[in-house]
Motif scaffolding. Structure first.
Motif, mmCIF file in Angstrom:
data_model
loop_
_atom_site.group_PDB
_atom_site.id
_atom_site.type_symbol
_atom_site.label_atom_id
_atom_site.label_comp_id
_atom_site.label_asym_id
_atom_site.label_seq_id
_atom_site.Cartn_x
_atom_site.Cartn_y
_atom_site.Cartn_z
ATOM 1 N N ILE A 94 0.858 -1.122 0.040
ATOM 2 C CA ILE A 94 0.051 0.206 0.070
ATOM 3 C C ILE A 94 0.972 1.267 0.019
ATOM 4 C CG2 ILE A 94 -1.828 1.378 1.219
ATOM 5 C CD1 ILE A 94 -2.625 -1.511 2.546
ATOM 6 N N VAL A 95 0.542 2.214 -0.888
ATOM 7 C CA VAL A 95 1.475 3.292 -0.768
ATOM 8 C C VAL A 95 0.687 4.516 0.223
ATOM 9 C CG1 VAL A 95 2.141 5.303 -2.459
ATOM 10 C CG2 VAL A 95 2.198 2.966 -3.251
ATOM 11 N N TYR A 96 1.394 4.677 1.012
ATOM 12 C CA TYR A 96 0.899 5.879 2.062
ATOM 13 C C TYR A 96 1.091 6.965 1.556
ATOM 14 C CZ TYR A 96 -0.044 1.849 5.358
ATOM 15 O OH TYR A 96 -0.526 0.870 5.731
ATOM 16 N N MET A 97 0.373 8.168 2.049
ATOM 17 C CA MET A 97 0.420 9.354 1.558
ATOM 18 C C MET A 97 0.430 10.347 2.824
ATOM 19 S SD MET A 97 0.559 9.554 -1.536
ATOM 20 C CE MET A 97 0.451 11.149 -1.985
ATOM 21 N N PRO A 98 1.048 11.398 2.843
ATOM 22 C CA PRO A 98 1.151 12.348 4.224
ATOM 23 C C PRO A 98 -0.048 12.653 4.690
ATOM 24 C CG PRO A 98 2.629 13.177 2.438
ATOM 25 C CD PRO A 98 1.816 12.109 1.749
ATOM 26 N N GLY A 99 -0.210 12.287 6.097
ATOM 27 C CA GLY A 99 -1.778 12.599 6.549
ATOM 28 C C GLY A 99 -2.181 11.205 6.881
ATOM 29 N N ASP A 100 -2.073 10.150 6.201
ATOM 30 C CA ASP A 100 -2.364 8.632 6.554
ATOM 31 C C ASP A 100 -2.090 8.439 7.758
ATOM 32 O OD1 ASP A 100 -3.823 9.075 4.093
ATOM 33 O OD2 ASP A 100 -2.449 7.407 2.908
ATOM 34 N N PHE A 101 -3.088 7.660 8.325
ATOM 35 C CA PHE A 101 -2.985 6.980 9.613
ATOM 36 C C PHE A 101 -2.381 5.343 9.281
ATOM 37 C CE2 PHE A 101 -5.022 10.629 11.019
ATOM 38 C CZ PHE A 101 -4.243 10.967 12.259
ATOM 39 N N VAL A 102 -1.600 4.836 10.057
ATOM 40 C CA VAL A 102 -1.254 3.511 9.813
ATOM 41 C C VAL A 102 -1.908 2.669 10.886
ATOM 42 C CG1 VAL A 102 0.547 1.770 9.679
ATOM 43 C CG2 VAL A 102 1.053 4.115 9.250
ATOM 44 N N GLU A 103 -2.805 1.602 10.636
ATOM 45 C CA GLU A 103 -3.707 1.172 11.699
ATOM 46 C C GLU A 103 -2.944 -0.026 12.381
ATOM 47 O OE1 GLU A 103 -7.202 -0.052 9.677
ATOM 48 O OE2 GLU A 103 -7.600 1.864 9.233
ATOM 49 N N ASN A 104 -2.087 -0.909 11.530
ATOM 50 C CA ASN A 104 -1.524 -1.632 12.308
ATOM 51 C C ASN A 104 -0.109 -1.568 13.137
ATOM 52 O OD1 ASN A 104 0.030 -1.272 9.829
ATOM 53 N ND2 ASN A 104 0.596 -3.235 9.500
ATOM 54 N N VAL A 105 0.155 -0.260 13.151
ATOM 55 C CA VAL A 105 1.049 -0.037 14.118
ATOM 56 C C VAL A 105 0.704 0.878 15.280
ATOM 57 C CG1 VAL A 105 3.584 1.350 14.314
ATOM 58 C CG2 VAL A 105 2.892 0.194 12.214
ATOM 59 N N LYS A 106 0.690 0.318 16.469
ATOM 60 C CA LYS A 106 0.269 1.050 17.746
ATOM 61 C C LYS A 106 1.420 1.496 18.570
ATOM 62 C CE LYS A 106 -3.948 -0.267 16.317
ATOM 63 N NZ LYS A 106 -4.883 0.688 16.056
ATOM 64 N N VAL A 107 1.183 2.666 19.059
ATOM 65 C CA VAL A 107 1.941 3.099 20.050
ATOM 66 C C VAL A 107 1.422 3.887 21.256
ATOM 67 C CG1 VAL A 107 3.736 3.892 18.523
ATOM 68 C CG2 VAL A 107 2.064 5.504 19.066
#
Length: 241
Positions: free
Chosen positions: A11-24
């Motif tokens: 998946i190509v991510y763009m600035p402003g997108d949120f990554v759902e499978n990375v949790k902090v």
């Protein structure tokens, strides 16, 4: 981040997108975020366009095709000395501003024993300070005070090549066969900076240019194509010799 380890997202991510499978978590970070990612509360937001990369156990970053380098503390870079201001050298490392390099940041350097550094020299150094609120600061020694290969390079000839940051990460990846395959056929020395600069010196000018061309051509090749290219180069040099 040098290694592309694990299954890379398509998946190509763009600035402003949120990554759902990375949790902090604001209290306890469960993931280490590299270039292209930043923490926004309990979520991770993308700041650069590209593919999400992962290195075990919990390191994530965005792999983007970029030439503008953003300094990262601890990374090794190649720079060009542009000026000297008092006891500090100003070094261009390809970022938004020049980095500073103290004359005391060299092995065995003292006030009386100053390093032989001139404007125009190429230096291989490590980023000691890389903060958006401060100018980058370089050192040419490790934690024990040794140079460990850092310092002024390139005075005996060679070629300095500028490429994309993506290509740097690719050739430094543990599963990329390019440099090891080339080294078996053509003796050469190389210094690779994470800021998109590569210094190469071989026995002859032709061999140096050949190495540079091979590195440039490998950017969009897979490992099989890289191995095939190295074999063709080896056959060509065998015929010439």
């Amino acid at each position: 981040m040098a290694d592309h380890v694990g299954d890379a997202s398509k998946i190509v991510y763009m600035p402003g997108d949120f990554v759902e499978n990375v949790k902090v978590s604001e209290k306890t970070s469960k993931a280490i975020l590299g270039p292209g990612l930043k923490q926004d509360g309990d979520t991770v937001m993308v700041t650069k366009p590209g593919l999400l990369r992962h290195k075990e156990p919990n390191i994530y970053w965005i792999d983007c095709h970029s030439r503008r380098y953003v300094p990262v503390r601890g990374e090794s870079v190649i720079g060009i000395v542009c000026a000297k201001a008092g006891d500090v050298f100003r070094v261009d490392i390809g970022g938004s501003e020049q980095a500073s390099l103290s004359y005391l940041s060299f092995e065995s350097a003292t006030k009386r024993n100053r390093p032989d550094v001139k404007v125009g020299d190429i230096v291989y150094a490590k980023l000691l300070v890389a903060n958006k609120d401060m100018e980058p600061e370089l050192v040419c020694i490790d934690s024990t005070g040794r140079s460990s290969g850092m310092g002024v390079i390139g005075r005996n000839g060679g070629f300095l090549y500028k490429c994309s940051l993506n290509l740097i990460r690719k050739i430094l990846s543990t599963n990329c066969p390019l440099l090891s395959r080339l080294g078996k056929q053509i003796p050469f020395e190389t210094t690779v900076g994470m800021n998109g600069l590569i210094y190469v010196r071989a026995r002859t000018t032709v061999q140096t240019i050949t190495i540079i061309n091979a590195i440039a051509a490998s950017e969009y090749m897979d490992n099989d194509q890289i191995i095939s290219m190295c074999k063709k180069l080896a056959d060509t040099f065998t015929m010439v010799q």
